[in-house]
Scaffold this motif. Structure first.
Motif, short mmCIF file in Angstrom:
data_model
loop_
_atom_site.label_atom_id
_atom_site.label_comp_id
_atom_site.label_asym_id
_atom_site.label_seq_id
_atom_site.Cartn_x
_atom_site.Cartn_y
_atom_site.Cartn_z
N SER A 1 0.70 -1.23 -0.12
CA SER A 1 -0.11 -0.42 -0.11
C SER A 1 0.66 1.50 0.38
CB SER A 1 -0.57 0.10 0.95
OG SER A 1 0.11 0.50 2.41
N GLU A 2 0.26 2.12 -0.09
CA GLU A 2 1.11 3.60 -0.33
C GLU A 2 0.66 4.25 1.62
OE1 GLU A 2 0.40 5.89 -3.11
OE2 GLU A 2 0.97 4.86 -4.42
N ILE A 3 0.61 2.99 2.32
CA ILE A 3 0.43 3.93 4.18
C ILE A 3 1.56 4.09 4.72
CG2 ILE A 3 -1.21 3.65 6.39
CD1 ILE A 3 -3.28 2.58 4.01
N VAL A 4 1.94 5.19 5.37
CA VAL A 4 2.87 4.84 6.59
C VAL A 4 1.72 4.22 8.20
CG1 VAL A 4 4.29 5.40 7.59
CG2 VAL A 4 4.62 5.53 5.10
N LEU A 5 2.35 3.56 8.62
CA LEU A 5 1.25 3.19 9.82
C LEU A 5 1.84 4.39 11.06
CD1 LEU A 5 -1.38 2.36 11.34
CD2 LEU A 5 -0.21 0.50 12.10
N GLY A 6 1.81 4.85 11.69
CA GLY A 6 2.21 5.31 12.84
C GLY A 6 1.49 4.97 14.18
N PRO B 1 0.33 -1.20 5.92
CA PRO B 1 1.10 -0.28 5.55
C PRO B 1 1.71 -0.29 4.68
CG PRO B 1 1.65 -0.96 8.24
CD PRO B 1 0.14 -1.62 6.84
N ALA B 2 2.84 -0.04 4.13
CA ALA B 2 4.41 -0.86 3.51
C ALA B 2 5.34 0.19 4.29
CB ALA B 2 4.44 0.62 2.46
N ARG C 1 7.49 -8.13 9.71
CA ARG C 1 8.70 -7.90 8.56
C ARG C 1 8.28 -9.30 7.64
NH1 ARG C 1 12.77 -5.86 12.75
NH2 ARG C 1 12.81 -3.90 11.91
N ALA C 2 7.42 -10.65 8.65
CA ALA C 2 7.36 -11.83 7.81
C ALA C 2 6.13 -11.26 6.94
CB ALA C 2 7.40 -13.02 8.53
N ALA C 3 5.07 -10.55 7.26
CA ALA C 3 4.10 -10.42 6.72
C ALA C 3 3.96 -9.24 5.30
CB ALA C 3 2.53 -9.71 7.82
N GLY C 4 5.46 -9.07 5.20
CA GLY C 4 5.59 -8.34 3.70
C GLY C 4 5.84 -6.62 4.05
N ILE C 5 5.67 -6.19 5.16
CA ILE C 5 5.50 -5.09 5.59
C ILE C 5 7.12 -4.33 5.36
CG2 ILE C 5 5.62 -3.27 7.69
CD1 ILE C 5 2.98 -4.37 8.70
N GLU C 6 8.03 -3.21 4.39
CA GLU C 6 9.41 -3.92 4.07
C GLU C 6 9.79 -2.81 5.31
OE1 GLU C 6 10.03 -2.44 0.37
OE2 GLU C 6 7.68 -2.74 -0.17
N VAL C 7 9.32 -1.70 5.86
CA VAL C 7 10.04 -0.68 6.25
C VAL C 7 9.26 -1.07 8.38
CG1 VAL C 7 11.18 1.53 7.48
CG2 VAL C 7 11.01 0.49 4.76
#
Length: 326
Positions: A60-65, A115-116, A133-139
């Protein structure tokens, strides 16, 4: 409305609509055609599907804060707004989730949003970071702490704040006190700020700072003030965790018929709106939250792009606002 409707309206192929509206690079599309697509999309009220884009790109193009259970007051609210703006400039949407009870568990949130990137104000446990990270969240980043056990300094350093407070008070005062917040969740901020005060005291050969917890009420703060003034040798300068705690110290002094800086000098942090209205007006440390927000956003964006990010904290220029309390 679909992209096919936009394509018919603009007189172009559906692929061209996709390239234009999704900003796909390295496509030789004339500027007049691009504008025709945007105009057609505007007339029809069409917007690209974020869900479809996430399926296509894999993120996605979401950053989760992630916010800890902290009061969302002036400075934190300003930082959230500035982070929102900084991420928007990079084409990302900043979405904030607070862990204040009875919020849903963190894992439910990031699983639902995919989120990304995740940017947390406070550290979280290694298991949670690895699951993300295992779920694919890159950062996955934390402003204070190193998620996943990474041996890195915090993204935002708090020690320089306490050091600046102590250096300002050290010349006219030979013993300093530290007004610690009466909220355990703030230890991640208060602890490093106190370490900054301690480091300056040690460098200058001054005694250890006298640390007392100060509640946000006049009577409770007055007890801390009496303890500082009754110490041997007495404390004459106070570095407060933030402006709210500093204002409580000023209220405690007033409760005892005393006044800063004559009886006890006080310096806060954040320059909240009420700082200049205090009696006396509060001397305080001002942070460049816009620089912090832009620095954090840049770290996240660079990491998403595969770039190596610096190990040192983001730039945080500090300014001392001189007023009458110290």
């Amino acid at each position: 409305m679909t992209s096919a409707d936009v394509a018919r309206e603009a007189g172009v192929s559906r692929a061209t609509v996709s390239y234009v509206l999704n900003g796909v690079p390295h496509q030789k599309i004339p500027e007049t055609t691009r504008q025709r697509v945007w105009d057609a999309a505007a007339r029809l009220g069409y917007a690209p599907s974020a869900a479809a884009r996430a399926l296509r790109t894999g993120r996605s193009e979401i950053v989760l804060g992630l916010l800890p259970d902290w009061p969302i007051e002036h400075v934190l609210g300003r930082l959230i707004q500035q982070l929102t703006n900084a991420f928007a400039e990079a084409g990302l949407t900043f979405v904030v989730h607070s862990s204040a009870h009875p919020a849903r568990p963190l894992r439910d949130i990031w699983k639902a949003m995919t989120p990304a990137a995740v940017l947390a104000l406070q550290d979280f446990d290694d298991v949670e970071a690895e699951a993300m990270r295992a779920a694919g969240i890159e950062v996955v980043m934390a402003m204070h702490g190193s998620p996943g056990g990474e041996p890195r300094p915090p993204l935002v350093s708090e020690q320089p704040i306490g050091a600046l407070q102590a250096r300002h008070l050290a010349a006219p005062h030979r013993r300093l006190g530290y007004a610690y917040p009466d909220l355990p969740g703030l230890d991640v901020l208060a602890g490093p700020r106190l370490e900054g005060v301690r480091a300056v005291c040690a460098d200058l050969g001054m005694p250890e700072p006298d640390v007392r917890t100060v509640p946000l009420d006049a009577a409770g703060a007055a007890e801390a003030v009496k303890g500082w003034l009754g110490a041997d040798p007495p404390v004459t300068g106070i570095c407060a965790f933030n402006d709210n705690v500093a204002l409580a110290v000023l209220a405690g002094l007033s409760h005892l018929g005393l006044r800063a800086p004559r009886d006890l000098a006080v310096i806060g942090v954040d320059d909240i709106p009420g700082a200049s209205l205090a009696q006396p007006p509060l001397t305080t440390v001002v942070r460049d939250t816009d620089a912090i927000a832009r620095g954090l956003a840049r770290r996240v964006v660079d990491s998403l792009g595969g770039k190596e990010t610096p190990a040192e904290p983001v730039r945080d220029d500090l300014l001392l606002r001189f007023r009458e309390s110290a």
